[in-house]
Design an enzyme around this catalytic site. Structure first.
Site, PDB file in Angstrom:
ATOM      1  N   LYS A   9       0.897  -1.403   0.009  1.00  0.00           N
ATOM      2  CA  LYS A   9      -0.017  -0.131  -0.037  1.00  0.00           C
ATOM      3  C   LYS A   9       0.798   1.277   0.029  1.00  0.00           C
ATOM      4  O   LYS A   9       2.115   1.360   0.323  1.00  0.00           O
ATOM      5  CB  LYS A   9      -0.867  -0.105   1.325  1.00  0.00           C
ATOM      6  CG  LYS A   9      -1.929  -1.120   1.032  1.00  0.00           C
ATOM      7  CD  LYS A   9      -2.972  -1.130   2.311  1.00  0.00           C
ATOM      8  CE  LYS A   9      -3.905  -2.169   2.440  1.00  0.00           C
ATOM      9  NZ  LYS A   9      -4.898  -1.921   3.253  1.00  0.00           N
ATOM     10  N   TYR A  49     -12.531  -2.480  -3.772  1.00  0.00           N
ATOM     11  CA  TYR A  49     -13.075  -2.807  -2.242  1.00  0.00           C
ATOM     12  C   TYR A  49     -14.492  -2.543  -2.233  1.00  0.00           C
ATOM     13  O   TYR A  49     -15.147  -2.242  -1.172  1.00  0.00           O
ATOM     14  CB  TYR A  49     -12.100  -1.848  -1.443  1.00  0.00           C
ATOM     15  CG  TYR A  49     -10.976  -2.033  -0.919  1.00  0.00           C
ATOM     16  CD1 TYR A  49     -10.647  -2.930  -0.260  1.00  0.00           C
ATOM     17  CD2 TYR A  49      -9.967  -1.042  -1.432  1.00  0.00           C
ATOM     18  CE1 TYR A  49      -9.520  -3.196   0.198  1.00  0.00           C
ATOM     19  CE2 TYR A  49      -8.418  -1.424  -0.962  1.00  0.00           C
ATOM     20  CZ  TYR A  49      -8.366  -2.681  -0.149  1.00  0.00           C
ATOM     21  OH  TYR A  49      -7.102  -3.048   0.105  1.00  0.00           O
ATOM     22  N   ASN A 112      -2.000   0.160   6.629  1.00  0.00           N
ATOM     23  CA  ASN A 112      -1.631  -0.839   7.489  1.00  0.00           C
ATOM     24  C   ASN A 112      -0.605  -1.901   6.267  1.00  0.00           C
ATOM     25  O   ASN A 112      -0.289  -2.890   6.115  1.00  0.00           O
ATOM     26  CB  ASN A 112      -2.863  -2.067   7.831  1.00  0.00           C
ATOM     27  CG  ASN A 112      -3.460  -2.359   6.773  1.00  0.00           C
ATOM     28  OD1 ASN A 112      -3.477  -2.030   5.549  1.00  0.00           O
ATOM     29  ND2 ASN A 112      -4.426  -3.296   7.021  1.00  0.00           N
ATOM     30  N   HIS A 115      -2.060  -5.633   1.718  1.00  0.00           N
ATOM     31  CA  HIS A 115      -3.482  -6.071   1.382  1.00  0.00           C
ATOM     32  C   HIS A 115      -2.984  -7.552   1.027  1.00  0.00           C
ATOM     33  O   HIS A 115      -2.148  -7.743   0.209  1.00  0.00           O
ATOM     34  CB  HIS A 115      -4.290  -5.511   0.641  1.00  0.00           C
ATOM     35  CG  HIS A 115      -5.387  -6.190   0.236  1.00  0.00           C
ATOM     36  ND1 HIS A 115      -6.700  -6.425   0.831  1.00  0.00           N
ATOM     37  CD2 HIS A 115      -5.603  -7.259  -0.989  1.00  0.00           C
ATOM     38  CE1 HIS A 115      -7.580  -7.143   0.128  1.00  0.00           C
ATOM     39  NE2 HIS A 115      -6.773  -7.686  -0.848  1.00  0.00           N
ATOM     40  N   GLU A 126      -9.593 -11.113  -7.212  1.00  0.00           N
ATOM     41  CA  GLU A 126      -8.681 -10.126  -7.243  1.00  0.00           C
ATOM     42  C   GLU A 126      -7.495 -10.064  -8.190  1.00  0.00           C
ATOM     43  O   GLU A 126      -7.133  -9.114  -8.498  1.00  0.00           O
ATOM     44  CB  GLU A 126      -7.980  -9.942  -5.720  1.00  0.00           C
ATOM     45  CG  GLU A 126      -9.112  -9.603  -4.723  1.00  0.00           C
ATOM     46  CD  GLU A 126      -8.846  -9.664  -3.509  1.00  0.00           C
ATOM     47  OE1 GLU A 126      -7.426  -9.881  -2.973  1.00  0.00           O
ATOM     48  OE2 GLU A 126      -9.656  -9.092  -2.312  1.00  0.00           O
TER      49      GLU A 126
HETATM   50  P1  CMP Z   1      -7.301  -4.480   3.538  1.00  0.00           P
HETATM   51  O1  CMP Z   1      -7.073  -5.980   3.957  1.00  0.00           O
HETATM   52  O2  CMP Z   1      -6.610  -4.070   2.520  1.00  0.00           O
HETATM   53  O3  CMP Z   1      -9.032  -4.753   3.364  1.00  0.00           O
HETATM   54  C1  CMP Z   1      -9.724  -3.590   3.537  1.00  0.00           C
HETATM   55  C2  CMP Z   1      -8.885  -2.455   4.434  1.00  0.00           C
HETATM   56  O4  CMP Z   1      -9.813  -1.574   5.238  1.00  0.00           O
HETATM   57  C3  CMP Z   1      -8.172  -2.970   5.575  1.00  0.00           C
HETATM   58  O5  CMP Z   1      -7.135  -3.661   5.058  1.00  0.00           O
HETATM   59  C4  CMP Z   1      -7.771  -1.914   6.512  1.00  0.00           C
HETATM   60  O6  CMP Z   1      -6.700  -1.396   6.188  1.00  0.00           O
HETATM   61  C5  CMP Z   1      -9.003  -0.878   6.105  1.00  0.00           C
HETATM   62  N1  CMP Z   1      -9.811  -0.853   7.266  1.00  0.00           N
HETATM   63  C6  CMP Z   1      -9.907   0.310   8.021  1.00  0.00           C
HETATM   64  N2  CMP Z   1     -10.750   0.126   9.223  1.00  0.00           N
HETATM   65  C7  CMP Z   1     -11.024  -1.232   9.341  1.00  0.00           C
HETATM   66  C8  CMP Z   1     -11.751  -2.161  10.340  1.00  0.00           C
HETATM   67  N3  CMP Z   1     -12.457  -1.565  10.960  1.00  0.00           N
HETATM   68  N4  CMP Z   1     -12.062  -3.239   9.968  1.00  0.00           N
HETATM   69  C9  CMP Z   1     -11.402  -3.732   8.658  1.00  0.00           C
HETATM   70  N5  CMP Z   1     -10.594  -3.024   7.699  1.00  0.00           N
HETATM   71  C10 CMP Z   1     -10.517  -1.782   8.094  1.00  0.00           C
END
Ligand code: CMP
Length: 137
Positions: A9, A49, A112, A115, A126
């Site tokens: 990311k 998403y 974070n 993904h 995906e």
């Molecule tokens: P990702 O695996 O990319 O999938 C969706 C993303 O939403 C997740 O990682 C997080 O970076 C983001 N996100 C933000 N808030 C939340 C939450 N409460 N629960 C899950 N994903 C979240």
């Protein structure tokens, strides 16, 4: 052999740790079967998403994923989906186990670092979203 989709990311790309993250995959027997560095449009991020469209964090997620370049990869190996998820650690870096990618490189649940597909079924969807068959080898 399984394939899964991984995205490095914008936060991790900006921190200049693309190579360090890829090393985690290669050192754990996951092969880079396809890779490209791209900038997602708002439409790209919204459709990738789409399952989260009703969640309160959706707009912030789309804004974050379009805030800079990302690296998208197809990882291939035995149990690739689960292995990638173990290497990433918990979605919230504060809950991620020591030594995982998110514990070591991520700041918070929005930024974070990576993904990864959450199931084999979603991995196929995906991978198709980002790559043509001829780009994967
Ligand atoms: P990702 O695996 O990319 O999938 C969706 C993303 O939403 C997740 O990682 C997080 O970076 C983001 N996100 C933000 N808030 C939340 C939450 N409460 N629960 C899950 N994903 C979240």
């Amino acid at each position: 052999m399984e394939q899964t989709l991984s995205i490095i990311k914008p936060d991790a790309v900006k921190k200049n740790v693309i190579g360090k993250i890829i090393d985690r995959f290669e050192s754990n027997n996951l092969k880079i079967a396809a890779m490209k560095k791209i900038e997602l449009s708002k439409k790209d991020a919204e459709s990738f998403y789409a399952v989260h469209a009703e969640r309160p964090f959706f707009n912030a997620l789309v804004e974050f994923m379009t805030s800079g370049a990302v690296v998208v990869m197809v990882l291939e190996g035995e149990n690739a989906v689960l292995k990638n998820r173990e290497l990433m650690g918990a979605t919230n870096p504060k809950e991620a186990e020591k030594g995982t990618i998110r514990a070591d490189f991520a700041k918070d649940i929005d930024a974070n670092a990576v993904h990864g597909s959450d199931s084999l079924e979603n991995a196929k969807i995906e991978i198709d979203f980002f790559f043509a068959n001829r780009e994967i080898s």
